[in-house]
Design an enzyme around this catalytic site. Structure first.
Site, PDB file in Angstrom:
ATOM      1  N   GLY A  93     -51.517 -43.259  61.014  1.00  0.00           N
ATOM      2  CA  GLY A  93     -52.860 -43.109  61.772  1.00  0.00           C
ATOM      3  C   GLY A  93     -52.805 -41.817  62.704  1.00  0.00           C
ATOM      4  CD  GLN A  94     -48.315 -38.031  64.760  1.00  0.00           C
ATOM      5  OE1 GLN A  94     -47.393 -38.367  63.644  1.00  0.00           O
ATOM      6  NE2 GLN A  94     -47.799 -37.302  65.600  1.00  0.00           N
ATOM      7  CB  VAL A  96     -53.105 -34.973  68.306  1.00  0.00           C
ATOM      8  CG1 VAL A  96     -52.470 -33.788  69.040  1.00  0.00           C
ATOM      9  CG2 VAL A  96     -54.579 -35.004  68.293  1.00  0.00           C
ATOM     10  CG  HIS A 100     -50.625 -38.988  70.891  1.00  0.00           C
ATOM     11  ND1 HIS A 100     -50.382 -38.042  69.901  1.00  0.00           N
ATOM     12  CD2 HIS A 100     -51.740 -39.831  70.535  1.00  0.00           C
ATOM     13  CE1 HIS A 100     -51.238 -38.378  68.995  1.00  0.00           C
ATOM     14  NE2 HIS A 100     -52.002 -39.395  69.247  1.00  0.00           N
ATOM     15  CG  HIS A 102     -53.173 -44.133  71.336  1.00  0.00           C
ATOM     16  ND1 HIS A 102     -54.610 -43.800  71.608  1.00  0.00           N
ATOM     17  CD2 HIS A 102     -52.518 -43.331  70.496  1.00  0.00           C
ATOM     18  CE1 HIS A 102     -54.738 -42.836  70.726  1.00  0.00           C
ATOM     19  NE2 HIS A 102     -53.532 -42.759  69.872  1.00  0.00           N
TER      20      HIS A 102
END
Ligand SMILES: [Zn+2]
Length: 140
Positions: A93-94, A96, A100, A102
């Site tokens: 589901g990455q 970008v 990072h 969430h």
């Protein structure tokens, strides 16, 4: 110059609603929040995947995520639970490719959730041992 969206935020070339920052990380509001207060925590130093991340940046990412969760609970926003979610790789589901984390406030009836596969069940010790052996072999 990098065309990485999150490097642009770190550089100040791209606007973001920053909540907190330190020498290693930046925490800012997700522009497409799952629930109000949904934050992203990123390392300042670019790494596209977990494997590319400085372990100290990874540790700080989690420290800041923990702090962000505490702030969400203490805030006036609706927050009855928190999910920390990190997608490593496109199939995970990455979207970008700058690591990072969430930090997602959760509350009853918020409509968000993880979907489990149809064959999701407790498996036997043999299967666990086979999987563990594969991970142990690759551990070092
Ligand atoms: Zn980047």
């Amino acid at each position: 110059m990098s065309d990485c969206l999150f490097c642009g935020i770190v550089d100040g070339r791209i606007d973001a609603t920053v909540v907190a920052q330190d020498e290693r990380t930046l925490a800012f509001m997700d522009i497409r929040p799952i629930t109000p207060g949904h934050l992203l925590v990123i390392p300042r130093r670019h790494g596209d995947r977990l494997a590319a991340l400085d372990p100290e940046d990874g540790a700080q990412l989690f420290r800041v995520g923990q702090r962000a969760a505490a702030a969400l609970y203490a805030s006036s926003l609706r927050c009855e639970g928190v999910n920390l979610f990190l997608a490593d790789g496109e199939v995970a589901g990455q979207e970008v490719f700058h690591v990072h984390l969430h930090v997602i406030p959760r509350f009853a009836g918020d409509g968000f959730g993880l979907r489990f596969p149809p064959d999701y069940e407790v498996v036997g010790r043999d299967e666990l041992e086979r999987s563990a052996a594969a991970v142990r072999e690759a551990w070092s």
